[in-house]
Every structure is written in structure tokens, then in C-alpha cells.
Design a protein around this motif. Structure first.
Motif, PDB file in Angstrom:
ATOM      1  N   PHE A 151     -66.521 -14.131   4.164  1.00 42.54           N
ATOM      2  CA  PHE A 151     -67.195 -13.793   5.412  1.00 42.54           C
ATOM      3  C   PHE A 151     -67.786 -15.013   6.104  1.00 42.54           C
ATOM      4  O   PHE A 151     -68.562 -14.899   7.028  1.00 42.54           O
ATOM      5  N   VAL A 206     -76.647  -1.426  13.018  1.00 44.39           N
ATOM      6  CA  VAL A 206     -76.725  -2.544  12.081  1.00 44.39           C
ATOM      7  C   VAL A 206     -77.429  -2.076  10.815  1.00 44.39           C
ATOM      8  O   VAL A 206     -78.489  -1.449  10.886  1.00 44.39           O
ATOM      9  N   SER A 207     -76.847  -2.383   9.658  1.00 43.83           N
ATOM     10  CA  SER A 207     -77.519  -2.031   8.410  1.00 43.83           C
ATOM     11  C   SER A 207     -77.289  -3.116   7.362  1.00 43.83           C
ATOM     12  O   SER A 207     -76.427  -3.980   7.511  1.00 43.83           O
ATOM     13  N   ASP A 208     -78.122  -3.074   6.330  1.00 41.99           N
ATOM     14  CA  ASP A 208     -78.012  -4.049   5.246  1.00 41.99           C
ATOM     15  C   ASP A 208     -76.892  -3.651   4.310  1.00 41.99           C
ATOM     16  O   ASP A 208     -76.709  -2.472   3.998  1.00 41.99           O
ATOM     17  N   VAL A 209     -76.166  -4.647   3.850  1.00 38.83           N
ATOM     18  CA  VAL A 209     -75.086  -4.387   2.905  1.00 38.83           C
ATOM     19  C   VAL A 209     -74.971  -5.600   1.989  1.00 38.83           C
ATOM     20  O   VAL A 209     -75.387  -6.712   2.354  1.00 38.83           O
ATOM     21  N   ALA A 210     -74.468  -5.385   0.812  1.00 37.20           N
ATOM     22  CA  ALA A 210     -74.195  -6.500  -0.088  1.00 37.20           C
ATOM     23  C   ALA A 210     -72.696  -6.573  -0.309  1.00 37.20           C
ATOM     24  O   ALA A 210     -72.019  -5.553  -0.400  1.00 37.20           O
ATOM     25  N   VAL A 211     -72.174  -7.794  -0.334  1.00 35.85           N
ATOM     26  CA  VAL A 211     -70.730  -7.957  -0.499  1.00 35.85           C
ATOM     27  C   VAL A 211     -70.438  -8.755  -1.766  1.00 35.85           C
ATOM     28  O   VAL A 211     -71.257  -9.561  -2.215  1.00 35.85           O
ATOM     29  N   THR A 257     -65.077 -12.694  10.450  1.00 31.08           N
ATOM     30  CA  THR A 257     -63.833 -12.984   9.736  1.00 31.08           C
ATOM     31  C   THR A 257     -62.868 -11.811   9.710  1.00 31.08           C
ATOM     32  O   THR A 257     -61.756 -11.940   9.230  1.00 31.08           O
ATOM     33  N   GLY A 258     -63.292 -10.673  10.196  1.00 30.94           N
ATOM     34  CA  GLY A 258     -62.378  -9.548  10.213  1.00 30.94           C
ATOM     35  C   GLY A 258     -63.106  -8.285  10.589  1.00 30.94           C
ATOM     36  O   GLY A 258     -64.327  -8.273  10.758  1.00 30.94           O
ATOM     37  N   TYR A 259     -62.330  -7.240  10.756  1.00 27.61           N
ATOM     38  CA  TYR A 259     -62.933  -5.953  11.091  1.00 27.61           C
ATOM     39  C   TYR A 259     -61.950  -4.862  10.733  1.00 27.61           C
ATOM     40  O   TYR A 259     -60.756  -5.101  10.540  1.00 27.61           O
ATOM     41  N   PHE A 290     -65.762  -1.436  12.336  1.00 26.75           N
ATOM     42  CA  PHE A 290     -66.623  -1.753  11.196  1.00 26.75           C
ATOM     43  C   PHE A 290     -66.407  -3.213  10.831  1.00 26.75           C
ATOM     44  O   PHE A 290     -65.271  -3.644  10.614  1.00 26.75           O
ATOM     45  N   THR A 291     -67.505  -3.980  10.802  1.00 25.97           N
ATOM     46  CA  THR A 291     -67.375  -5.365  10.372  1.00 25.97           C
ATOM     47  C   THR A 291     -68.602  -5.755   9.559  1.00 25.97           C
ATOM     48  O   THR A 291     -69.636  -5.091   9.613  1.00 25.97           O
ATOM     49  N   VAL A 292     -68.486  -6.800   8.788  1.00 27.58           N
ATOM     50  CA  VAL A 292     -69.590  -7.312   7.972  1.00 27.58           C
ATOM     51  C   VAL A 292     -69.727  -8.794   8.273  1.00 27.58           C
ATOM     52  O   VAL A 292     -68.745  -9.539   8.208  1.00 27.58           O
ATOM     53  N   LYS A 335     -71.521  -1.368  12.777  1.00 23.30           N
ATOM     54  CA  LYS A 335     -70.598  -0.315  13.215  1.00 23.30           C
ATOM     55  C   LYS A 335     -70.744  -0.206  14.725  1.00 23.30           C
ATOM     56  O   LYS A 335     -71.845  -0.048  15.246  1.00 23.30           O
ATOM     57  N   GLU A 395     -73.952  -5.174   7.951  1.00 25.88           N
ATOM     58  CA  GLU A 395     -72.841  -4.306   8.327  1.00 25.88           C
ATOM     59  C   GLU A 395     -73.056  -3.840   9.758  1.00 25.88           C
ATOM     60  O   GLU A 395     -74.138  -3.380  10.111  1.00 25.88           O
TER      61      GLU A 395
END
Lengths: 111, 111, 111
Positions: free
Chosen positions: A106, A95-100, A34-36, A67-69, A13, A11
Motif C-alpha cells: 500500500f 472512512v474507517s480504521d483497518v489493519a492490513v 495502490t489499488g481499489y 473500496f480502497t485502503v 468506501k 479503509e
């Protein structure tokens, strides 16, 4: 059931002055993020070396958070692409870890 | 002093079209999430397979971000509950680790 | 090239009633957080023991989210400083890991 599997991503920001939003969105397009999502009504104080700590608290339109992933391999190109902006203007990238839930959304090659 | 202890939880961010907010809030009530926060003035582009990358940049009211913090065991029920929505509409769910100062506020059986 | 190195920090999100924003910003100044961002148009329901689960969904101005990034050693002083507020009012603090591109912007002794 594959929708119930979570996939690790990064993730990002980005907080910048609103006038530089197009620079950032062009960069995200270029690296094929792919997006934000843009949160535009934010205010702040003193962050990231704002003009000698100039208080911008009442100037709600001056900053935006983007914000984007993305997959991990896109983090460095985004950071490198922001460097020229950050050299001359205030702004930061987190930057941080995220699960989708849906990795395919993505990945490159998908609209 | 117990207020100074941080407890591990899961932070969930859900980005959907605003018209589906009630679907999500009903789901969060059903799984007994103790609360949520909605950021409603966001805009975005191309995220998560939006209608062939349709640019929604000027349509600030079209998306909302729902932010909640839950114990880990609630992540899967929320993801499963969102599946029917995500099968038919754009949207995504992001899960990350977070620590909270007051665990009791996020447990069942509390108002 | 040092701009391309990411440094571990702590991201703090504080959600409070808007009337207590000055209490929090004064605290962040006191612990020498170098800045913060405020997202002010948020709404919420039932989070953190709001007055018997009073529905505030249409009261978009009632809550704010304050976002800041600090070195780990500032987390405890911020949490301790919020304790008197949280003892008497609704609100919560969330802590997560984040990496930043420019550590110097988050250190003391810099404007």
C-alpha cells in the motif's frame, strides 16, 4: 514472519453513481492509491440526497461502491478531490480504521 | 433482551483471485470460523501487486471478497494460514473492529 | 471547506435472507435512516446458524447485505427492530465506527 504483522491503515468506501467511476479511479491513481476494488451490482434508496429520495431500488446498475485502503495521509487528498463531484452529484465517502497484513503493498513506489 | 447487547469481534475481509476461494474457505473451516459471506462480482485495479499493475477492470469475475467475523484469537491463525497463498499469489487481508448482536453465533461448538 | 471535515457515525451491515429485505428496509425507513445500499449477489456458508450449516454456496441469490450509516443513537432502535426477525430467521447485524464527509446527509429532516 513479517507477513503476520498487521499495520494500521485507513479503509475508504466511496458510493457514487456508476457514471462517475472514472472520475474516482482517476483521482485514486492521481493520489497514488495502490489499488481499489469496485462492487458494481448494488442498489440503494434515498442515500445522500438522491434526487428527492427517488427510489432506485430496481435500478441495480446505478450505484457502485469503490473500496480502497490507503495510508492515513492520503485520506484528505482523496476527500478534497471528491469535493467537486459531491458538490454536484450524489455520493458519499466513508472512512474507517483497518489493519492490513502487508503494508508494502500500500506504499508508493511499488507497482 | 440479551440480543440487544453488542459484543466486540474482528471483521476480516479477504480479497483474492476467485480460483483460490476454496483454499480460503477450507482455511476458515479449519479454524472453525462459523461462517463467511462471499461477494463475487467485484473488479479491481492494481491492488496488492497484481501482475505489474495489469488492468483487470473489465474482468469482473477475477476477484472475490470474502467477509467473515471471528473472535480476536482467530485472526492470527487465519493470517498465518493465508501466508502461503499470499507468498505466491495476489491478495490481501483486512482486519477491523466490529460489534455483533449475537456472540453465540460466532463461537465454536455451535452449528 | 466544511466538506473536508469527517464526522463520527456508525456503519451497520445487516446480512439476511433476501426474502426479508422489505422487513429491513421498512425498519430503516421507520427509524429515519437516510438511506441504505444493498449488495445482493452474495453467497455464504454456515453463517449465523443457517439451517444446520446447510451449504448455500451455489445459491447466490439467497442472501443480501444491507449497508447503512447512521448516528449512534439509531443503532439500538435498529437492533431492537431486527430482534423479531433474528428470533425466527438467520441473519446478523454488524456495527463499526466510521467517519463520513457530510454529516448533514445522515441527519433527520433532510430528504
Amino acid at each position: 514472519m513479517s507477513n503476520l504483522i498487521l499495520h494500521p491503515m485507513k479503509e475508504i468506501k466511496i458510493i457514487i453513481e456508476g457514471e462517475h467511476l472514472k472520475f474516482v479511479s482517476d483521482l485514486l491513481d492521481k493520489v497514488k492509491a495502490t489499488g481499489y476494488t469496485v462492487i458494481s451490482n448494488i442498489s440503494g434508496k434515498g442515500r445522500h440526497g438522491f434526487h428527492e429520495g427517488h427510489l432506485m431500488f430496481n435500478d441495480a446498475s446505478s450505484e457502485v461502491m469503490i473500496f480502497t485502503v490507503v495510508p492515513e495521509e492520503k485520506v484528505e487528498p482523496i476527500l478534497a478531490g471528491l469535493s467537486p463531484l459531491f458538490d454536484r452529484h450524489s455520493g458519499s465517502m466513508f472512512v474507517s480504521d483497518v489493519a492490513v497484513s502487508r503494508r508494502d503493498r500500500f506504499s508508493e513506489g511499488k507497482k
